[in-house]
Enzyme design. Structure first.
Site, PDB file in Angstrom:
ATOM      1  N   GLU A  68      13.529  -0.893  -1.525  1.00  0.00           N
ATOM      2  CA  GLU A  68      12.862  -2.196  -1.566  1.00  0.00           C
ATOM      3  C   GLU A  68      12.654  -2.714  -0.135  1.00  0.00           C
ATOM      4  O   GLU A  68      11.545  -2.683   0.374  1.00  0.00           O
ATOM      5  CB  GLU A  68      13.678  -3.172  -2.413  1.00  0.00           C
ATOM      6  CG  GLU A  68      12.889  -4.415  -2.747  1.00  0.00           C
ATOM      7  CD  GLU A  68      13.402  -5.147  -3.975  1.00  0.00           C
ATOM      8  OE1 GLU A  68      14.294  -4.663  -4.656  1.00  0.00           O
ATOM      9  OE2 GLU A  68      12.876  -6.253  -4.233  1.00  0.00           O
TER      10      GLU A  68
ATOM     11  N   GLU B 127      24.350  -9.040  -3.162  1.00  0.00           N
ATOM     12  CA  GLU B 127      23.275  -9.639  -3.952  1.00  0.00           C
ATOM     13  C   GLU B 127      23.852 -10.403  -5.140  1.00  0.00           C
ATOM     14  O   GLU B 127      23.379 -11.471  -5.493  1.00  0.00           O
ATOM     15  CB  GLU B 127      22.362  -8.508  -4.455  1.00  0.00           C
ATOM     16  CG  GLU B 127      21.195  -8.983  -5.287  1.00  0.00           C
ATOM     17  CD  GLU B 127      20.185  -7.882  -5.527  1.00  0.00           C
ATOM     18  OE1 GLU B 127      20.574  -6.701  -5.531  1.00  0.00           O
ATOM     19  OE2 GLU B 127      18.992  -8.204  -5.698  1.00  0.00           O
TER      20      GLU B 127
HETATM   21  C1  BGC Z   1      15.062  -9.110  -4.312  1.00  0.00           C
HETATM   22  C2  BGC Z   1      15.433 -10.557  -4.172  1.00  0.00           C
HETATM   23  C3  BGC Z   1      14.137 -11.299  -4.349  1.00  0.00           C
HETATM   24  C4  BGC Z   1      13.815 -11.098  -5.810  1.00  0.00           C
HETATM   25  C5  BGC Z   1      12.704 -11.895  -6.357  1.00  0.00           C
HETATM   26  C6  BGC Z   1      14.682  -8.898  -5.736  1.00  0.00           C
HETATM   27  O1  BGC Z   1      14.414  -7.595  -6.043  1.00  0.00           O
HETATM   28  O2  BGC Z   1      16.047  -8.268  -3.879  1.00  0.00           O
HETATM   29  O3  BGC Z   1      16.318 -10.896  -3.260  1.00  0.00           O
HETATM   30  O4  BGC Z   1      14.088 -12.575  -3.915  1.00  0.00           O
HETATM   31  O5  BGC Z   1      13.638  -9.733  -6.108  1.00  0.00           O
HETATM   32  O6  BGC Z   1      13.075 -12.213  -7.574  1.00  0.00           O
END
Ligand code: BGC
Length: 925
Positions: free
Chosen positions: A493, A773
């Site tokens: 990501e 997270e």
């Molecule tokens: C990210 C988040 C981001 C979110 C949006 C995720 O996959 O890691 O931190 O803000 O998606 O919902």
């Protein structure tokens, strides 16, 4: 009348910065801005005037001649972001500058040391070089359809002859892809992953290096390695389609003007005369997959004069429409090197090194023929965690393979590391060594790479878990500043998620000097704004052209496009960011308004993540899991209101009175609507969630009459959750700040000190060395959260760092005095904390604060930089107990009394060091 030269004033300018950087090369702002700070041994010092000289000739400047700009003596206290106002600056020229200042009594300082900067290539016509690379293989119509196989990095080469001594040589270079530059066998500079990530179809950055010392009389060689990088490699959320959002074909552009001692010039350009080799030792390099290096394929001396390139191909030249801009923020570098603390062998021949710290980067490894067979494949797999059985856990990386490989050959010991990749990891698994070999700890070194934003904050207190939390926050910031502020550095990501960045940005600015970094990223945000004004949710936006799941316009994420420049302005007194960004920010608010004329943000909320990761998403025993999720419409409207307010504030700064009134009125109308629609007379904010109260209070949207009741409701919403958090990452910091602001600091401290799930210390107790997270990414005895979304290096919940700086250390900005020209020092000790200390190198100099409570005595030590003023709050149960350095405070003329209320005495002080003491019985308040 100016005083005699030998009677110098008591302040001296130092740390001269141009566009926030020290001696930058190749900038492309036509009117750069200067800042400096002071040295002084005296209290109450300030600048009353300054005088700047700029010359293109260092010798002239030594004689105090500013032939390019002589500002004259300017009566002004300003020492931050003074705009250049001399003759037009020219492409490629080096400029030297110095200044003197006058102190509070009108005494001049000595001239500062000389600093310099150079201009880049200012007009597109200054670029004479051509884009070069390999001949494209694919047919045009196939390009978009077939995912490309990873190919070896290309090597490009140019040799040229120099007959005379070089006076100076600055090289300008960029790539579509990533490059490393070598001259005569040596790597130029210490950057990685240049030219870094921008919205390539709008802007590509070039870098400037001074290579004067790399060149010799005789034959010289430029060598460049070209990789896919962000441009043509794997980047986040694109995988299902192909991995080339921007283009397939790596390209290089390079321009090297050389000036000789006699002032004659030549210019070396990338063009058809260059050679290319496509079968080099870097067999593949990709941010997600990792790098493979084959020592058998090495071409010794390939970037030195004696190398024979006769079997190399000619490069392919391509016309490209690319807007090249100077990189004007800190490069990505190795920012720390870490020795492993432990090595295990979960299976024979498989070794796992533990760095003891989760980082972003890679490992250096020492290989030799005693431990490696010829042609052995030494594999390094990176991961953040271990499984119960001690093997490497990589499931949460998803499709990111995060593997570096070395195919060994030769007899010499070699220390190797990858060039064009990075991983998020704490553990690295090494395999492929000779049978029976047990490698030592020194075999590898962890290298943390990051955009090298200077660390400006420090913090320590009497509680070890808070200190660990602070360190975890810093490490997550480090791991996620890789050209853009990313959500995470490990899985497939690694994107500039704007919601995360927005909640964390004030913490990030307390920790590091982010001025140049954010000035760059705000352009990425702007570049991916849609024509009708919608900001993306991620910048650069890798999904802007996709029909399904287009990531634009989500409340709190897209709003970062308004919040971020505002915060940069507040922290660095950066008026220009507001000026340049204003039309764009206004367009965003106008868009939301146009689609929601009744002022409730119902429509066009994009993917609408709302208060992401709130309690309703948490699966855990004995956790209430109800009423956590703020209704999306409430959340969205709150952000619409906040962005509108910020536009009105920006308009005020820009002296645009029409807009100021228009947006102020619009905000007042949104407020009215919000209160009518969503707030009951007994202060219940629709949804009755912790988040709803926290955000409504934080954005000051509530009517006076309901505010107190809403505070009580916020506390009840906490009680319903067993006094635990149910907030997502957007509302957690606002909840903490609003508890403190509303006089419920003890509850905020309870939340901070809680070891119950979900809490910061809970994460630490499960072994976190960075911010996670999810609060429960891993739980001892239970194991991992779902691998689908489980990063162990995600700074969003680290936004509590702002609370630590503001409430525990006590350093607070004043909106009316941006850039810390005046600020508040207001530590608010709580719970069992006995002491705290820390500092912040503001744009105006270093502020330091330390306090302790012992035997009913409160001691507060502060250092205030020259040319600034602080309002300092001193805890005191008796006002007459307050002393400064032993003297009763009322006897001191330089300390201005402001008020005494509720056991807090307020004073105004200017620069210097102060040691306050007062009588303070703990838990009085
Ligand atoms: C990210 C988040 C981001 C979110 C949006 C995720 O996959 O890691 O931190 O803000 O998606 O919902």
């Amino acid at each position: 009348m100016e005083k005699q030269n030998n009677e110098f004033g008591k302040i001296r300018p130092k740390t001269l910065r141009c566009e926030y950087l020290i001696n930058p090369l190749g900038i492309d702002v036509l009117k750069p801005r200067f800042s400096w700070i002071f040295e002084s041994k005296e209290c109450n010092q300030k600048q009353t005037s300054y005088h700047i000289l700029v010359s293109s000739n260092g010798n002239l400047l030594k004689k105090n001649e500013g032939d390019i700009w002589d500002s004259g003596k300017v009566n002004s206290e300003k020492n931050v972001n003074i705009k250049y106002d001399g003759k037009p600056l020219e492409s490629r020229k080096m400029y030297y500058w110095k200044l003197k200042v006058w102190d509070r009594d009108g005494n001049p300082s000595e001239w500062s040391k000389i600093s310099k900067w150079s201009m880049g290539l200012l007009k597109s016509s200054d670029w004479k070089a051509e884009w070069i690379g390999a001949r494209p293989k694919r047919l045009k119509w196939l390009r978009k359809k077939i995912p490309k196989r990873l190919e070896p990095c290309y090597m490009l080469r140019k040799s040229f002859f120099i007959e005379e001594k070089v006076k100076n040589a600055l090289v300008y270079i960029s790539a579509l892809g990533e490059y490393e530059l070598y001259i005569n066998g040596k790597k130029v500079g210490d950057r990685y992953l240049a030219p870094e990530w921008t919205v390539y179809d709008k802007r590509v950055q070039y870098q400037t290096y001074d290579i004067s010392d790399f060149l010799n009389i005789g034959q010289n060689v430029i060598g460049v390695i070209l990789a896919d990088g962000w441009y043509a490699g794997h980047i986040g959320l694109t995988l299902l389609y192909n991995h080339s959002v921007y283009g397939f074909d790596r390209r290089l552009i390079l321009q090297l003007p050389i000036v000789f001692a006699d002032d004659t010039k030549i210019e070396i350009l990338s063009n058809s005369s260059w050679k290319i080799y496509k079968d080099g030792p870097i067999r593949r390099a990709d941010h997600f997959k990792g790098e493979t290096y084959d020592l058998r394929k090495e071409l010794l001396g390939w970037s030195t004069p004696n190398f024979d390139d006769s079997d190399w191909e000619n490069v392919h030249v391509e016309r490209k429409k690319v807007k090249l801009v100077a990189q004007m923020n800190e490069p990505i570098r190795i920012v720390d090197q870490i020795k492993p603390i432990e090595i295990t062998e979960p299976k024979p021949g498989i070794f796992i090194y533990n760095l003891g710290q989760n980082i972003a980067g890679w490992c250096k490894i020492k290989l030799n023929s005693t431990i490696c067979d010829q042609e052995a494949i030494i594999r390094l797999r990176y991961g953040e965690m271990l499984k119960e059985n001690g093997s490497l856990y990589t499931r949460n990386l998803k499709t990111a393979r995060a593997t570096d490989k070395y195919i060994f050959a030769g007899d010499e010991e070699r220390e190797l590391h990858p060039h064009f990749t990075y991983h998020g990891f704490q553990y690295v698994e090494v395999s492929g060594l000779k049978e029976g070999i047990k490698p030592p700890l020194e075999f590898i070194t962890g290298c943390a790479i990051a955009s090298d934003t200077p660390v400006v904050g420090s913090f320590e207190c009497s509680d070890r878990s808070i200190n660990k939390l602070w360190s975890n926050i810093i490490w997550s910031q480090r791991g996620n500043l890789i050209s853009v502020p990313t959500d995470c550095p490990q899985r497939d990501e690694r994107l500039g998620w704007m919601g995360d960045a927005q909640v964390f940005c004030q913490t990030s600015m307390y920790n590091m000097d982010m001025a140049a970094f954010y000035n760059k990223w705000i352009k990425d945000i702007r570049d991916d704004q849609t024509k009708n004004g919608r900001y993306p949710d991620i910048a650069p936006n890798t999904r802007k052209n996709k029909k399904i799941i287009r990531l634009i316009g989500a409340p709190a994420w897209a709003d970062c496009g308004v919040i971020l420049p505002w915060k940069v302005y507040l922290n660095y007194n950066d008026r220009r960011i507001i000026k340049e960004h204003y039309t764009s920010a206004k367009k965003w608010v106008d868009f939301v308004h146009s689609k929601n004329p009744d002022l409730i943000w119902r429509h066009y909320r994009g993917r609408d993540y709302s208060d992401w990761l709130n309690g309703n998403k948490i699966k855990a025993k004995s956790y209430p899991k109800r009423d956590a999720s703020i209704p999306k419409i409430v959340f969205a409207t709150l952000f619409f209101y906040n962005s509108t307010i910020l536009i009105s504030k920006m308009a005020k700064i820009l002296e645009n009175s029409n807009d100021f009134h228009y947006y102020k009125d619009l905000a007042a109308n949104i407020k009215e609507k919000f209160n009518n629609q969503f707030v009951s007379t007994d202060g219940i904010v629709h949804g009755n969630t912790q988040a709803g109260y926290a955000l409504a209070l934080y954005f000051n949207i509530l009517d006076k009459e309901t505010q107190t009741k809403s505070i009580q409701n916020m506390i009840k919403a906490l009680e319903r959750y067993d006094n635990r958090l149910s907030t997502g990452f957007v509302s957690t910091l606002p909840l903490m700040l609003e508890l403190t602001r509303s006089g419920n600091n003890d509850i905020a401290y309870e939340l901070l000190f809680s070891r119950k799930f979900p809490s910061w210390f809970y994460m630490i107790d499960q072994g976190a060395t960075t911010m996670w997270e999810r609060w429960d990414g891993y739980v001892k005895g239970r194991g991992f959260q779902s691998w689908i979304m489980n990063s162990f290096n995600h700074y969003a919940y680290g936004s509590v760092g702002e609370w630590i700086y503001r409430i525990i250390l006590g350093l607070n900005l004043l909106e009316e005095n941006p850039g810390f020209s005046k600020f508040i020092i207001n530590p608010q000790p709580g719970s069992h904390l006995k002491w705290a200390k820390g500092s912040y190198k503001s744009i105006r100099g270093e502020i330091s604060i330390s306090w302790k409570i012992k035997n009913n005595i409160y001691s507060l030590k502060v250092e205030i930089p020259c040319n600034t003023t602080a309002i300092v709050n001193i805890l005191a149960d008796k006002i007459d107990s307050i002393k400064e350095n032993g003297t009763p405070i009322e006897d001191l003329k330089n300390i201005k009394f402001l008020s005494y209320d509720d056991n807090i005495a307020k004073y105004e002080i200017s620069s210097g060091e102060y040691k306050f003491q007062s009588s303070w019985r703990k838990n009085m308040k």
